[in-house]
Design an enzyme around this catalytic site. Structure first.
Site, short mmCIF file in Angstrom:
data_model
loop_
_atom_site.label_atom_id
_atom_site.label_comp_id
_atom_site.label_asym_id
_atom_site.label_seq_id
_atom_site.Cartn_x
_atom_site.Cartn_y
_atom_site.Cartn_z
N ARG A 123 -7.60 0.41 -2.33
CA ARG A 123 -7.79 1.95 -3.06
C ARG A 123 -9.23 2.12 -2.78
O ARG A 123 -9.92 2.64 -3.88
CB ARG A 123 -7.46 1.48 -4.32
CG ARG A 123 -6.32 0.64 -5.33
CD ARG A 123 -5.68 1.99 -4.83
NE ARG A 123 -4.02 1.76 -5.25
CZ ARG A 123 -3.56 1.51 -7.30
NH1 ARG A 123 -4.15 2.13 -7.65
NH2 ARG A 123 -2.14 1.49 -7.01
N ASP A 171 1.60 5.56 -1.28
CA ASP A 171 2.40 4.22 -2.50
C ASP A 171 3.35 3.98 -2.30
O ASP A 171 3.82 4.00 -1.48
CB ASP A 171 2.67 5.31 -3.82
CG ASP A 171 2.16 4.33 -4.90
OD1 ASP A 171 0.74 4.04 -5.88
OD2 ASP A 171 3.12 4.20 -5.99
N TYR A 174 9.30 -2.81 -9.71
CA TYR A 174 9.45 -1.44 -10.75
C TYR A 174 10.66 -1.38 -11.33
O TYR A 174 11.32 0.24 -11.74
CB TYR A 174 8.48 -0.21 -10.40
CG TYR A 174 6.83 -0.71 -10.48
CD1 TYR A 174 6.24 0.08 -10.71
CD2 TYR A 174 6.40 -1.32 -9.93
CE1 TYR A 174 4.86 -0.58 -11.35
CE2 TYR A 174 4.99 -2.20 -9.94
CZ TYR A 174 4.38 -1.93 -10.29
OH TYR A 174 3.03 -2.43 -10.81
N ARG A 195 -6.57 16.13 -5.75
CA ARG A 195 -6.05 15.99 -6.91
C ARG A 195 -5.86 17.21 -8.09
O ARG A 195 -4.17 17.35 -8.31
CB ARG A 195 -6.14 14.84 -7.76
CG ARG A 195 -4.58 14.24 -8.65
CD ARG A 195 -4.99 13.20 -8.76
NE ARG A 195 -5.52 13.03 -9.99
CZ ARG A 195 -6.40 11.88 -10.98
NH1 ARG A 195 -5.82 11.09 -11.20
NH2 ARG A 195 -7.16 12.56 -11.77
#
Ligand code: CP3
Length: 379
Positions: free
Chosen positions: A52, A102, A177, A65
């Site tokens: 990260r 991701d 997830y 972003r």
């Protein structure tokens, strides 16, 4: 030549901050230090990068972003993904970049609806049938051609001495997830309960993700990724050896074998974060990975034992990096002394926290890049 090599660098100048860390790598034409360390070659110091390292800790990321209209847009556009990957490389002397993407975009490409809830994190729609997921094991990679294009763009811009890492989620972590639809502690407990109740079905889901990951990682390697990391962030919730074997070790071994069968030679960094030491050791000897990533504050002895077989990566506490100061310097020094006698990649035990001051990142990078392995021998 042994591990000892270059003479001691200038001692750390206190408060030298961003200036030193922003300087280019020592020898920009050289073969990447990261790959030399993984290959167990004699190196002058451990390579450094942070999980990260791109993202919200950088103001230039937050700005881009906002312009791109959200995180997924940034990831899925090769131009912005490449730009975000390079942002931390301009600012700090990291030895490796990691392509900006991701772990959840692969399940998305396999047909499960994904969105990011502002301030809360990822959400998945209902889990598609295993048959329909299975049918998209190969085609999902085609949907993610943007990641390959981002890899090519970054590789074209990055100095040859700095490595580029591609990645995928660990199949079990992605499955947590997918099964529950969101992250968080309660969701992980729910996913764990599902795995214990029906290991056959969850194992089948994990195997499907593993097959898709082989295609996805091979595509990244073919585009120019020189090492491939598998982020198994939720390995820690599987302490039972048989369950860990079925949901982590077996699919990771399958991914490594699948990559090698396709002629991919890039080293694989397996990161079974937070798994119990005995399981991490078993993981290291049975999966075929070249590097094992260690979670925060993994025991020194574990690292030393693993280094006899594989390179290790980690394991600085991200909270200590955020806190900074003398405790941070002391811990970095301790990690360097305890592990730089063997193949070691300096990193965190988990990702950079979003409110980590840039000065602390600079301090850490400077301290590690100024270290010389000869110091460990004379200490
Ligand atoms: O390390 C890197 O810089 C490369 C890029 C990367 C991201 N996610 C970008 C990202 C990597 C390697 C990941 C891995 C990832 N993604 C994991 C495994 C590692 C870990 O942290 O445990 C997991 C579990 C995910 C799933 C995911 N993506 C979550 C839970 C979240 C929300 C939580 C959060 O930190 O916001 C994301 C979003 C995400 N992925 C962001 C980034 C930079 C934040 C998006 C934003 O708000 O801008």
């Amino acid at each position: 030549m042994g591990w000892a090599s270059a003479p001691r660098a200038l001692s750390l100048a206190a408060g030298s901050g961003l200036r030193v860390a922003m300087s280019p790598p020592d020898n920009p034409g050289a073969r990447p230090l990261l790959l030399r360390a993984i290959n167990r070659e004699s190196v002058e110091r451990p390579p450094i990068w942070f999980m990260r390292q791109a993202g919200r800790c950088l103001p230039e990321y937050r700005e881009l972003r906002a312009k791109a209209g959200g995180f997924l847009n940034l990831c899925m556009n090769p131009q912005t993904a490449a730009e975000v990957t390079l942002q931390p490389m301009r600012r700090f002397a990291y030895d490796a970049a990691i392509v900006f993407a991701d772990i959840l975009t692969l399940p998305m490409a396999m047909g499960q609806h994904l969105w990011f809830e502002a301030g809360e994190g990822p959400r998945f729609g209902p889990l598609p049938s295993l048959e329909s997921l299975e049918a998209r094991v190969e085609s999902a990679t085609g949907e993610l051609a943007c990641v390959g294009e981002a890899v090519r763009r970054v590789r074209a811009e990055l100095e040859p001495s700095r490595a580029l890492i591609g990645f995928a989620g660990g199949p079990w972590t992605a499955a947590t997830y997918m099964l529950v639809g969101r992250g968080g502690e309660a969701a992980r407990a729910e996913a764990r309960a599902m795995a214990l109740a029906d290991l056959g079905r969850v194992g089948h889901l994990v195997d499907i993700i593993a097959e898709a990951s082989i295609h996805y990682l091979a595509m990244q390697a073919e585009a120019g990724a020189q090492a491939l990391q598998i982020f198994e962030s939720w390995a820690e919730v599987l302490p039972e050896p048989e369950v860990f074997e079925r949901l982590v070790i077996r699919p990771h071994r399958r991914i490594v074998e699948g990559l090698r069968a396709r002629g991919v030679t890039a080293p694989v960094i397996g990161f079974p974060r937070g798994a119990q030491p005995a399981l991490v050791e078993r993981y290291a000897v049975t999966t075929g990975v070249q590097v094992v990533g260690l979670g925060t504050d993994a025991p020194r002895e574990l690292g030393l034992r693993l280094q006899q077989r594989v390179a290790i990566q980690g394991a600085l506490d991200p909270e200590l990096l955020r806190a900074g100061g003398p405790a941070l310097s002391a811990r970095i020094d301790e990690l360097l002394r305890q592990w730089s006698g063997g193949p070691y990649i300096f990193n965190l035990g988990h990702g950079v926290l979003l409110d980590t001051p840039l000065e602390h990142l600079a301090q850490a990078v400077e301290q590690v890049t100024s270290w010389r392995n000869a110091d460990a021998l004379t200490a």
